[in-house]
Design a protein around this motif. Structure first.
Motif, PDB file in Angstrom:
ATOM      1  N   LEU A  21       0.865  -1.238   0.163  1.00  0.00           N
ATOM      2  CA  LEU A  21       0.006  -0.141  -0.013  1.00  0.00           C
ATOM      3  C   LEU A  21       0.843   1.248   0.183  1.00  0.00           C
ATOM      4  CD1 LEU A  21      -2.731  -0.996   2.646  1.00  0.00           C
ATOM      5  CD2 LEU A  21      -2.760  -1.312   0.065  1.00  0.00           C
ATOM      6  N   PRO A  22       0.367   2.372  -0.836  1.00  0.00           N
ATOM      7  CA  PRO A  22       1.294   3.419  -0.823  1.00  0.00           C
ATOM      8  C   PRO A  22       1.084   4.492   0.250  1.00  0.00           C
ATOM      9  CG  PRO A  22      -0.517   3.635  -2.390  1.00  0.00           C
ATOM     10  CD  PRO A  22      -0.813   2.138  -1.838  1.00  0.00           C
ATOM     11  N   VAL A  23       1.276   4.051   1.417  1.00  0.00           N
ATOM     12  CA  VAL A  23       1.209   4.717   2.635  1.00  0.00           C
ATOM     13  C   VAL A  23       2.377   5.810   2.894  1.00  0.00           C
ATOM     14  CG1 VAL A  23       0.729   4.658   4.988  1.00  0.00           C
ATOM     15  CG2 VAL A  23       0.023   2.824   3.850  1.00  0.00           C
ATOM     16  N   PRO A  24       2.015   7.110   3.090  1.00  0.00           N
ATOM     17  CA  PRO A  24       3.012   8.150   3.061  1.00  0.00           C
ATOM     18  C   PRO A  24       4.058   8.070   4.539  1.00  0.00           C
ATOM     19  CG  PRO A  24       0.807   9.269   2.548  1.00  0.00           C
ATOM     20  CD  PRO A  24       0.757   7.798   2.990  1.00  0.00           C
ATOM     21  N   LYS A  25       5.146   8.308   4.613  1.00  0.00           N
ATOM     22  CA  LYS A  25       5.822   8.395   5.647  1.00  0.00           C
ATOM     23  C   LYS A  25       5.267   8.964   6.891  1.00  0.00           C
ATOM     24  CE  LYS A  25      10.420   9.829   7.271  1.00  0.00           C
ATOM     25  NZ  LYS A  25      11.768  10.684   6.903  1.00  0.00           N
TER      26      LYS A  25
ATOM     27  N   ALA B 278       3.169   8.436  13.170  1.00  0.00           N
ATOM     28  CA  ALA B 278       2.585   8.795  14.211  1.00  0.00           C
ATOM     29  C   ALA B 278       2.147   7.360  15.032  1.00  0.00           C
ATOM     30  CB  ALA B 278       1.390   9.419  13.965  1.00  0.00           C
ATOM     31  N   PRO B 279       1.517   6.373  14.206  1.00  0.00           N
ATOM     32  CA  PRO B 279       1.170   5.221  15.068  1.00  0.00           C
ATOM     33  C   PRO B 279       2.259   4.421  15.635  1.00  0.00           C
ATOM     34  CG  PRO B 279       1.034   4.845  12.743  1.00  0.00           C
ATOM     35  CD  PRO B 279       0.914   6.215  12.931  1.00  0.00           C
ATOM     36  N   LEU B 280       3.455   4.416  14.980  1.00  0.00           N
ATOM     37  CA  LEU B 280       4.797   3.811  15.178  1.00  0.00           C
ATOM     38  C   LEU B 280       5.420   4.450  16.302  1.00  0.00           C
ATOM     39  CD1 LEU B 280       6.532   3.141  12.018  1.00  0.00           C
ATOM     40  CD2 LEU B 280       5.602   1.330  13.711  1.00  0.00           C
ATOM     41  N   ALA B 281       5.346   5.813  16.656  1.00  0.00           N
ATOM     42  CA  ALA B 281       5.663   6.615  17.929  1.00  0.00           C
ATOM     43  C   ALA B 281       5.071   6.165  18.992  1.00  0.00           C
ATOM     44  CB  ALA B 281       5.609   8.054  17.472  1.00  0.00           C
TER      45      ALA B 281
ATOM     46  N   SER C 279       9.323   4.675  16.635  1.00  0.00           N
ATOM     47  CA  SER C 279       9.396   5.553  15.708  1.00  0.00           C
ATOM     48  C   SER C 279      10.673   5.529  14.766  1.00  0.00           C
ATOM     49  CB  SER C 279       9.210   6.984  16.188  1.00  0.00           C
ATOM     50  OG  SER C 279      10.267   7.050  17.192  1.00  0.00           O
ATOM     51  N   ALA C 280      11.808   4.619  15.323  1.00  0.00           N
ATOM     52  CA  ALA C 280      12.735   4.545  14.597  1.00  0.00           C
ATOM     53  C   ALA C 280      12.619   3.699  13.393  1.00  0.00           C
ATOM     54  CB  ALA C 280      13.865   3.933  15.586  1.00  0.00           C
ATOM     55  N   ILE C 281      11.749   2.972  13.424  1.00  0.00           N
ATOM     56  CA  ILE C 281      11.540   2.088  12.165  1.00  0.00           C
ATOM     57  C   ILE C 281      11.377   3.136  10.776  1.00  0.00           C
ATOM     58  CG2 ILE C 281      10.010   0.333  11.081  1.00  0.00           C
ATOM     59  CD1 ILE C 281       9.631  -0.850  13.788  1.00  0.00           C
ATOM     60  N   VAL C 282      10.568   3.873  11.005  1.00  0.00           N
ATOM     61  CA  VAL C 282      10.476   5.047   9.851  1.00  0.00           C
ATOM     62  C   VAL C 282      11.728   5.198   9.006  1.00  0.00           C
ATOM     63  CG1 VAL C 282       9.491   7.271   9.114  1.00  0.00           C
ATOM     64  CG2 VAL C 282       8.264   5.844  11.040  1.00  0.00           C
ATOM     65  N   THR C 283      12.720   5.496   9.929  1.00  0.00           N
ATOM     66  CA  THR C 283      13.938   5.873   9.413  1.00  0.00           C
ATOM     67  C   THR C 283      14.608   4.562   8.490  1.00  0.00           C
ATOM     68  OG1 THR C 283      14.702   7.441  11.026  1.00  0.00           O
ATOM     69  CG2 THR C 283      16.441   6.363   9.616  1.00  0.00           C
ATOM     70  N   SER C 284      14.397   3.442   8.903  1.00  0.00           N
ATOM     71  CA  SER C 284      14.899   2.128   8.251  1.00  0.00           C
ATOM     72  C   SER C 284      13.726   1.860   7.108  1.00  0.00           C
ATOM     73  CB  SER C 284      14.729   1.105   9.187  1.00  0.00           C
ATOM     74  OG  SER C 284      15.502   1.297  10.404  1.00  0.00           O
TER      75      SER C 284
END
Length: 303
Positions: A246-250, A255-258, A263-268
């Motif tokens: 799915l084309p989900v924006p960063k 927000a949900p990962l934080a 939240s560090a997963i977003v960088t990866s």
């Protein structure tokens, strides 16, 4: 010990990479293994002795490999310092005190960074952004001081994310989501990342065990890089699942990962981190399998 065998000590033999390395070294006729871990146990028929112990337990070793440590950035600073900095430093001091000539330390690419627009090479600056990366940087700096004060060679491995059979990291989590048919929000995760199969990582450690440079630094990886989206598609193909990331924006994932402390997963997922493979010529190492082969091995052994 067989005549002419190389005596190799290993701390962290019961871990994910340790078990694979034991398998590789056990297949050689020119190796005698002496394994250490947190407690008395056994790996592939070899006794694992508790460590820390007396420095005399290291006498006669030709090489000591240090694999032990905490890999989670969610651990406390104190726990990371104890396991990732103080333990290898004290172990290296003990090894040096009884004349062990070579110390091989498994660090992490995160000692450099978690993301980089330019490919990382052994001489790239250290710019860690989390406690885990800082602990690996601090360990390397401390070990260099120990090696400089004693006649002991230091070799360092800085792998990216390692995956393989029995692994529990991001690769295994992504494969589990795909197996369950859950939505994969990686349609826009198109920045390249380097990955390393556990077979390639173990091969790189084995290579450093048998080289003799005064200081060798090796950044191992699979021969090719993948984007997170490409990784998901490749896993899907291997598992026979037709997935459509799915084309989900960063910004929507952040927000949900934080909220769950990830939240560090977003960088990866959305920023590049690749290894410059040019230094492999200098250290004379090559991967023993392709990324496709490593992925197939990992997935065929997964539940």
């Amino acid at each position: 010990m067989p005549s002419g065998a190389r005596s190799i000590g290993m701390l962290g033999a019961t871990g994910f990479l340790g078990r694979k390395l034991v398998d590789r070294l056990s297949a050689r006729s020119d190796v005698a293994l002496r394994l250490f871990g947190r407690r008395e146990s056994e790996v592939a028929g070899h006794r694992v002795r508790p460590w820390p112990a007396a420095a005399s337990d290291l006498e006669g070793l030709d090489v000591l490999v240090h694999l032990s440590g905490i890999t989670s950035s969610r651990a406390s600073d104190a726990a990371l310092a104890a396991a990732n900095v103080h333990l290898p430093m004290e172990t290296a001091r003990a090894a040096a005190s009884v004349g062990v000539p070579r110390f091989v330390f498994v660090s992490s690419l995160h000692a450099h960074a978690k993301a980089s627009e330019t490919a990382i090479r052994p001489t790239s600056p250290f710019r860690p952004v989390d406690s885990y990366g800082r602990s690996k940087r601090d360990a390397e700096l401390a070990l260099r001081e120990v090696a400089a004060a004693r006649p002991m060679q230091l070799a360092i491995l800085r792998p990216p994310m390692i995956y393989g059979p029995g692994g529990t990291g991001s690769f295994a989590q992504l494969a589990a989501l795909i197996r369950r048919g859950l939505p994969i929000p990686l349609g826009l995760a198109n920045q390249p990342r380097s990955f390393c199969s556990v077979e390639n990582a173990a091969s790189a450690v084995e290579h450093l065990v048998f080289t003799n440079g005064a200081e060798d630094v090796l950044l191992p990886a699979d021969p090719e890089d993948l984007t997170p989206r490409g990784l998901a598609l490749a896993i899907g193909r291997e598992l026979g699942r037709d997935i459509h990331p799915l084309p989900v924006p960063k910004s929507l994932l952040a927000a949900p990962l934080a909220l769950v402390g990830r939240s560090a997963i977003v960088t990866s997922l959305f920023e590049p981190l690749c290894i410059d493979r040019g230094h492999w010529e200098t250290v004379r190492w090559r991967p023993v399998q392709t990324g496709a082969e490593g992925m197939r091995q990992a997935l065929s052994s997964s539940p």
